[in-house]
Design a protein around this motif. Structure first.
Motif, PDB file in Angstrom:
ATOM      1  N   ASP A 100       0.831  -1.198   0.000  1.00 34.82           N
ATOM      2  CA  ASP A 100       0.000   0.000   0.000  1.00 34.82           C
ATOM      3  C   ASP A 100       0.870   1.255   0.000  1.00 34.82           C
ATOM      4  OD1 ASP A 100      -2.598   1.322   0.117  1.00 34.82           O
ATOM      5  OD2 ASP A 100      -2.007   1.899   2.156  1.00 34.82           O
ATOM      6  N   ALA A 101       1.954   1.248   0.763  1.00 34.71           N
ATOM      7  CA  ALA A 101       2.855   2.408   0.792  1.00 34.71           C
ATOM      8  C   ALA A 101       3.473   2.641  -0.588  1.00 34.71           C
ATOM      9  CB  ALA A 101       3.948   2.197   1.838  1.00 34.71           C
ATOM     10  N   ILE A 102       3.820   1.569  -1.276  1.00 34.11           N
ATOM     11  CA  ILE A 102       4.381   1.692  -2.631  1.00 34.11           C
ATOM     12  C   ILE A 102       3.332   2.267  -3.584  1.00 34.11           C
ATOM     13  CG2 ILE A 102       5.188   0.347  -4.617  1.00 34.11           C
ATOM     14  CD1 ILE A 102       6.568  -1.507  -2.509  1.00 34.11           C
ATOM     15  N   GLU A 103       2.098   1.770  -3.477  1.00 29.26           N
ATOM     16  CA  GLU A 103       1.025   2.285  -4.328  1.00 29.26           C
ATOM     17  C   GLU A 103       0.753   3.762  -4.037  1.00 29.26           C
ATOM     18  OE1 GLU A 103      -0.469   1.189  -7.000  1.00 29.26           O
ATOM     19  OE2 GLU A 103       0.550  -0.738  -6.911  1.00 29.26           O
ATOM     20  N   GLU A 104       0.841   4.143  -2.764  1.00 28.04           N
ATOM     21  CA  GLU A 104       0.648   5.549  -2.403  1.00 28.04           C
ATOM     22  C   GLU A 104       1.738   6.411  -3.045  1.00 28.04           C
ATOM     23  OE1 GLU A 104      -0.005   8.319   1.571  1.00 28.04           O
ATOM     24  OE2 GLU A 104       0.972   6.374   1.779  1.00 28.04           O
ATOM     25  N   GLN A 105       2.980   5.946  -2.993  1.00 32.25           N
ATOM     26  CA  GLN A 105       4.081   6.689  -3.614  1.00 32.25           C
ATOM     27  C   GLN A 105       3.909   6.755  -5.129  1.00 32.25           C
ATOM     28  OE1 GLN A 105       7.566   4.637  -2.240  1.00 32.25           O
ATOM     29  NE2 GLN A 105       7.567   5.659  -0.256  1.00 32.25           N
ATOM     30  N   ARG A 106       3.448   5.652  -5.718  1.00 30.77           N
ATOM     31  CA  ARG A 106       3.211   5.639  -7.162  1.00 30.77           C
ATOM     32  C   ARG A 106       2.154   6.686  -7.534  1.00 30.77           C
ATOM     33  NH1 ARG A 106       2.464   0.508 -10.886  1.00 30.77           N
ATOM     34  NH2 ARG A 106       3.980  -0.121  -9.349  1.00 30.77           N
ATOM     35  N   GLY A 107       1.082   6.756  -6.761  1.00 27.73           N
ATOM     36  CA  GLY A 107       0.025   7.732  -7.028  1.00 27.73           C
ATOM     37  C   GLY A 107       0.541   9.153  -6.905  1.00 27.73           C
ATOM     38  N   GLU A 108       1.355   9.407  -5.879  1.00 31.39           N
ATOM     39  CA  GLU A 108       1.921  10.749  -5.698  1.00 31.39           C
ATOM     40  C   GLU A 108       2.852  11.104  -6.857  1.00 31.39           C
ATOM     41  OE1 GLU A 108       3.794  10.634  -1.875  1.00 31.39           O
ATOM     42  OE2 GLU A 108       1.874  10.608  -0.791  1.00 31.39           O
ATOM     43  N   PHE A 109       3.645  10.120  -7.291  1.00 37.03           N
ATOM     44  CA  PHE A 109       4.555  10.349  -8.414  1.00 37.03           C
ATOM     45  C   PHE A 109       3.784  10.680  -9.687  1.00 37.03           C
ATOM     46  CE2 PHE A 109       6.549   8.534 -12.221  1.00 37.03           C
ATOM     47  CZ  PHE A 109       7.676   9.316 -12.290  1.00 37.03           C
ATOM     48  N   LEU A 110       2.742   9.889  -9.965  1.00 35.03           N
ATOM     49  CA  LEU A 110       1.950  10.125 -11.172  1.00 35.03           C
ATOM     50  C   LEU A 110       1.247  11.483 -11.123  1.00 35.03           C
ATOM     51  CD1 LEU A 110       0.459   6.549 -11.698  1.00 35.03           C
ATOM     52  CD2 LEU A 110       2.107   7.722 -13.185  1.00 35.03           C
TER      53      LEU A 110
END
Length: 168
Positions: A100-110
Motif C-alpha cells: 500500500d505504501a508503494i502504491e501511495e508513492q506511485r500515485g503521488e509520483f503520477l
C-alpha cells in the motif's frame, strides 16, 4: 530439596452458579526427606486461595505455593498451529502495508508527473512541437495508471480488514 513434577488429571467437576470445583488426582512416591512437588498444568484463571493438598502416610505438607510457570513453546498442537497462523497473518499484514505504501508513492509520483507535464505540454503545443493527440495519449495513460493504483489500494484496504479480522 529435589523437585518432582506430576501430571494430575481431572477426575471430577462440580459446577456451582458462581464457580466450579475441579478435582484432580495424582500420585508420587517419595523417599524420606524434604521434597517439592509441582502439579502442572493448571489453568491460568485458577484462584490461588482455592488450592487444597493432601497426602497419605507419614507425610507433612508444609505449604502450598502457586506460581505461574511458562513454557517457551506450547506443547498443545492446536495452540502451536494457531501461533503459526498468527505469525503468517502478521507477516501478510506487513506485506499489505508495504504494498500500500508503494502504491501511495506511485500515485503521488503520477500526480506530480501530470502536474509538471501539463506546463511542458502547453509550451510544446504553443510552439508546435507536440500534437494534441500526444497530450491526450499521455493524459489517458497517467489517468489510467492512477485509476489502477487506486483500485489496487482499495483491494489492499479490503485485504487488510480481512486479515485484521482473522488475526483478532
Amino acid at each position: 530439596m529435589d523437585t518432582v513434577e506430576i501430571d494430575a488429571p481431572v477426575v471430577g467437576v462440580t459446577v456451582y452458579p458462581d464457580r466450579a470445583r475441579v478435582t484432580r488426582r495424582g500420585g508420587v512416591r517419595l523417599a524420606a526427606g524434604d521434597h517439592r512437588v509441582r502439579v502442572a498444568p493448571l489453568p491460568l484463571g485458577l484462584r490461588r486461595d482455592s488450592i487444597r493438598v493432601g497426602g497419605r502416610g507419614a507425610v507433612t505438607v508444609l505449604g502450598v505455593d502457586v506460581a505461574a510457570w511458562r513454557q517457551a513453546r506450547s506443547t498443545d498442537a492446536q495452540v502451536v498451529e494457531l501461533e503459526r497462523r498468527r505469525r503468517e497473518l502478521a507477516d501478510e499484514l506487513t506485506e499489505v502495508g508495504d504494498t500500500d505504501a508503494i502504491e501511495e508513492q506511485r500515485g503521488e509520483f503520477l500526480t506530480r508527473l501530470a502536474e509538471r507535464a501539463g506546463g511542458t505540454y502547453a509550451r510544446a503545443l504553443a510552439a508546435g512541437d507536440a500534437a494534441p493527440a500526444d497530450v491526450v495519449a499521455f493524459t489517458d495513460s497517467v489517468s489510467g495508471q492512477l485509476a489502477e493504483s487506486r483500485a489496487r489500494r482499495r483491494g489492499l484496504a479490503r485485504r487488510r480488514t480481512e486479515l485484521a479480522e482473522e488475526l483478532a
